[in-house]
Design a protein around this motif. Sequence first.
Motif, PDB file in Angstrom:
ATOM      1  N   LEU A  79       0.855  -1.175   0.000  1.00  0.00           N
ATOM      2  CA  LEU A  79       0.000   0.000   0.000  1.00  0.00           C
ATOM      3  C   LEU A  79       0.894   1.228   0.000  1.00  0.00           C
ATOM      4  CD1 LEU A  79      -2.922   1.134   0.216  1.00  0.00           C
ATOM      5  CD2 LEU A  79      -2.604   1.124   2.701  1.00  0.00           C
ATOM      6  N   THR A  80       0.652   2.132  -0.940  1.00  0.00           N
ATOM      7  CA  THR A  80       1.430   3.365  -1.000  1.00  0.00           C
ATOM      8  C   THR A  80       0.498   4.563  -0.786  1.00  0.00           C
ATOM      9  OG1 THR A  80       1.204   3.557  -3.412  1.00  0.00           O
ATOM     10  CG2 THR A  80       3.148   2.392  -2.585  1.00  0.00           C
ATOM     11  N   LEU A  81       1.087   5.607  -0.244  1.00  0.00           N
ATOM     12  CA  LEU A  81       0.405   6.880  -0.032  1.00  0.00           C
ATOM     13  C   LEU A  81       1.205   7.936  -0.766  1.00  0.00           C
ATOM     14  CD1 LEU A  81      -1.576   8.841   1.392  1.00  0.00           C
ATOM     15  CD2 LEU A  81      -0.031   8.792   3.349  1.00  0.00           C
ATOM     16  N   ASN A  82       0.625   8.522  -1.806  1.00  0.00           N
ATOM     17  CA  ASN A  82       1.304   9.509  -2.647  1.00  0.00           C
ATOM     18  C   ASN A  82       2.657   8.990  -3.139  1.00  0.00           C
ATOM     19  OD1 ASN A  82      -0.834  11.334  -2.267  1.00  0.00           O
ATOM     20  ND2 ASN A  82       0.083  12.079  -0.380  1.00  0.00           N
ATOM     21  N   VAL A  88       2.953  -3.143   4.024  1.00  0.00           N
ATOM     22  CA  VAL A  88       3.090  -4.362   3.224  1.00  0.00           C
ATOM     23  C   VAL A  88       2.340  -5.472   3.945  1.00  0.00           C
ATOM     24  CG1 VAL A  88       5.279  -3.761   2.140  1.00  0.00           C
ATOM     25  CG2 VAL A  88       5.286  -4.975   4.308  1.00  0.00           C
ATOM     26  N   ILE A  89       1.878  -6.429   3.167  1.00  0.00           N
ATOM     27  CA  ILE A  89       1.129  -7.551   3.719  1.00  0.00           C
ATOM     28  C   ILE A  89       1.546  -8.813   2.983  1.00  0.00           C
ATOM     29  CG2 ILE A  89      -0.831  -7.204   2.163  1.00  0.00           C
ATOM     30  CD1 ILE A  89      -2.666  -7.938   4.550  1.00  0.00           C
ATOM     31  N   ILE A 105       1.372  -8.314   8.559  1.00  0.00           N
ATOM     32  CA  ILE A 105       1.226  -6.912   8.151  1.00  0.00           C
ATOM     33  C   ILE A 105       2.306  -6.079   8.813  1.00  0.00           C
ATOM     34  CG2 ILE A 105      -0.252  -4.863   8.216  1.00  0.00           C
ATOM     35  CD1 ILE A 105      -2.660  -6.745   8.320  1.00  0.00           C
ATOM     36  N   GLU A 106       2.943  -5.223   8.017  1.00  0.00           N
ATOM     37  CA  GLU A 106       3.840  -4.188   8.533  1.00  0.00           C
ATOM     38  C   GLU A 106       3.288  -2.867   8.032  1.00  0.00           C
ATOM     39  OE1 GLU A 106       7.877  -4.984   7.352  1.00  0.00           O
ATOM     40  OE2 GLU A 106       7.636  -7.120   7.782  1.00  0.00           O
ATOM     41  N   ALA A 107       2.977  -1.959   8.961  1.00  0.00           N
ATOM     42  CA  ALA A 107       2.351  -0.693   8.580  1.00  0.00           C
ATOM     43  C   ALA A 107       2.830   0.420   9.500  1.00  0.00           C
ATOM     44  CB  ALA A 107       0.833  -0.806   8.660  1.00  0.00           C
ATOM     45  N   ASP A 110      -1.796   1.613  13.226  1.00  0.00           N
ATOM     46  CA  ASP A 110      -2.874   0.628  13.288  1.00  0.00           C
ATOM     47  C   ASP A 110      -3.970   0.886  12.265  1.00  0.00           C
ATOM     48  OD1 ASP A 110      -1.564  -0.654  15.331  1.00  0.00           O
ATOM     49  OD2 ASP A 110      -2.776   0.224  16.927  1.00  0.00           O
ATOM     50  N   ASP A 111      -4.291   2.152  11.994  1.00  0.00           N
ATOM     51  CA  ASP A 111      -5.320   2.459  11.000  1.00  0.00           C
ATOM     52  C   ASP A 111      -4.899   1.984   9.613  1.00  0.00           C
ATOM     53  OD1 ASP A 111      -6.962   3.550  12.885  1.00  0.00           O
ATOM     54  OD2 ASP A 111      -6.839   5.606  12.155  1.00  0.00           O
ATOM     55  N   ILE A 112      -3.644   2.216   9.265  1.00  0.00           N
ATOM     56  CA  ILE A 112      -3.143   1.780   7.955  1.00  0.00           C
ATOM     57  C   ILE A 112      -3.088   0.249   7.893  1.00  0.00           C
ATOM     58  CG2 ILE A 112      -1.153   1.844   6.384  1.00  0.00           C
ATOM     59  CD1 ILE A 112      -2.852   4.434   6.484  1.00  0.00           C
ATOM     60  N   ALA A 113      -2.750  -0.392   9.008  1.00  0.00           N
ATOM     61  CA  ALA A 113      -2.758  -1.862   9.060  1.00  0.00           C
ATOM     62  C   ALA A 113      -4.173  -2.388   8.810  1.00  0.00           C
ATOM     63  CB  ALA A 113      -2.229  -2.342  10.404  1.00  0.00           C
ATOM     64  N   SER A 114      -5.168  -1.736   9.394  1.00  0.00           N
ATOM     65  CA  SER A 114      -6.559  -2.125   9.160  1.00  0.00           C
ATOM     66  C   SER A 114      -6.949  -1.925   7.717  1.00  0.00           C
ATOM     67  CB  SER A 114      -7.499  -1.297  10.045  1.00  0.00           C
ATOM     68  OG  SER A 114      -7.233  -1.502  11.392  1.00  0.00           O
ATOM     69  N   LEU A 115      -6.538  -0.812   7.154  1.00  0.00           N
ATOM     70  CA  LEU A 115      -6.869  -0.499   5.770  1.00  0.00           C
ATOM     71  C   LEU A 115      -6.275  -1.523   4.814  1.00  0.00           C
ATOM     72  CD1 LEU A 115      -8.166   1.408   3.717  1.00  0.00           C
ATOM     73  CD2 LEU A 115      -6.063   2.782   3.794  1.00  0.00           C
ATOM     74  N   ILE A 116      -4.994  -1.842   4.950  1.00  0.00           N
ATOM     75  CA  ILE A 116      -4.382  -2.806   4.030  1.00  0.00           C
ATOM     76  C   ILE A 116      -4.982  -4.205   4.229  1.00  0.00           C
ATOM     77  CG2 ILE A 116      -2.365  -3.450   5.402  1.00  0.00           C
ATOM     78  CD1 ILE A 116      -0.775  -3.420   2.720  1.00  0.00           C
ATOM     79  N   ALA A 117      -5.383  -4.529   5.451  1.00  0.00           N
ATOM     80  CA  ALA A 117      -5.981  -5.842   5.700  1.00  0.00           C
ATOM     81  C   ALA A 117      -7.290  -6.016   4.947  1.00  0.00           C
ATOM     82  CB  ALA A 117      -6.195  -6.048   7.197  1.00  0.00           C
ATOM     83  N   ILE A 118      -8.175  -5.009   5.001  1.00  0.00           N
ATOM     84  CA  ILE A 118      -9.449  -5.176   4.302  1.00  0.00           C
ATOM     85  C   ILE A 118      -9.289  -5.034   2.794  1.00  0.00           C
ATOM     86  CG2 ILE A 118     -10.870  -4.565   6.283  1.00  0.00           C
ATOM     87  CD1 ILE A 118     -11.419  -1.877   4.950  1.00  0.00           C
TER      88      ILE A 118
END
Length: 125
Positions: A79-82, A88-89, A105-107, A110-118
């Motif tokens: 997952l990239t931001l800009n 990564v997952i 998951i490495e993020a 915690d919010d980004i970890a949740s986002l990449i998980a779903i």
Amino acid sequence: MLLRYGMPYCYNAFSIDNHPIYKIDCVFTGVRYTLYSCNTMDKVSITQNRVQLIEKVQSFMLNGDVYQFEKDYTYSGTLTLNGEKIAVIRNLDSTNTNLTNRIHIEAINDDIASLIAIIYQTFVY
């Protein structure tokens, strides 16, 4: 009724104290994905772009930032931001379906970890 309204499915991410963080909704598998950010009350569409023969990148804009999720042939995702990698997952099981039981998951938080998980669970096919 299913032909008229679709067969909805969604994934939800909740905090440890049971507050919703993110939700992905879809009418039919592969059609019209919508991401809801419960923290900011944003609702955004997720677009898919083909990058190779069978690989796709999912993109969406949230709070003016561009997020992209790309899964590779090993069923790992980034997952990239800009344009900057924020998570990564990896699939820890040797399956290639969305029935994966164990992921790593490495993020950045915690919010980004949740986002990449779903996102991963939605687009791991």
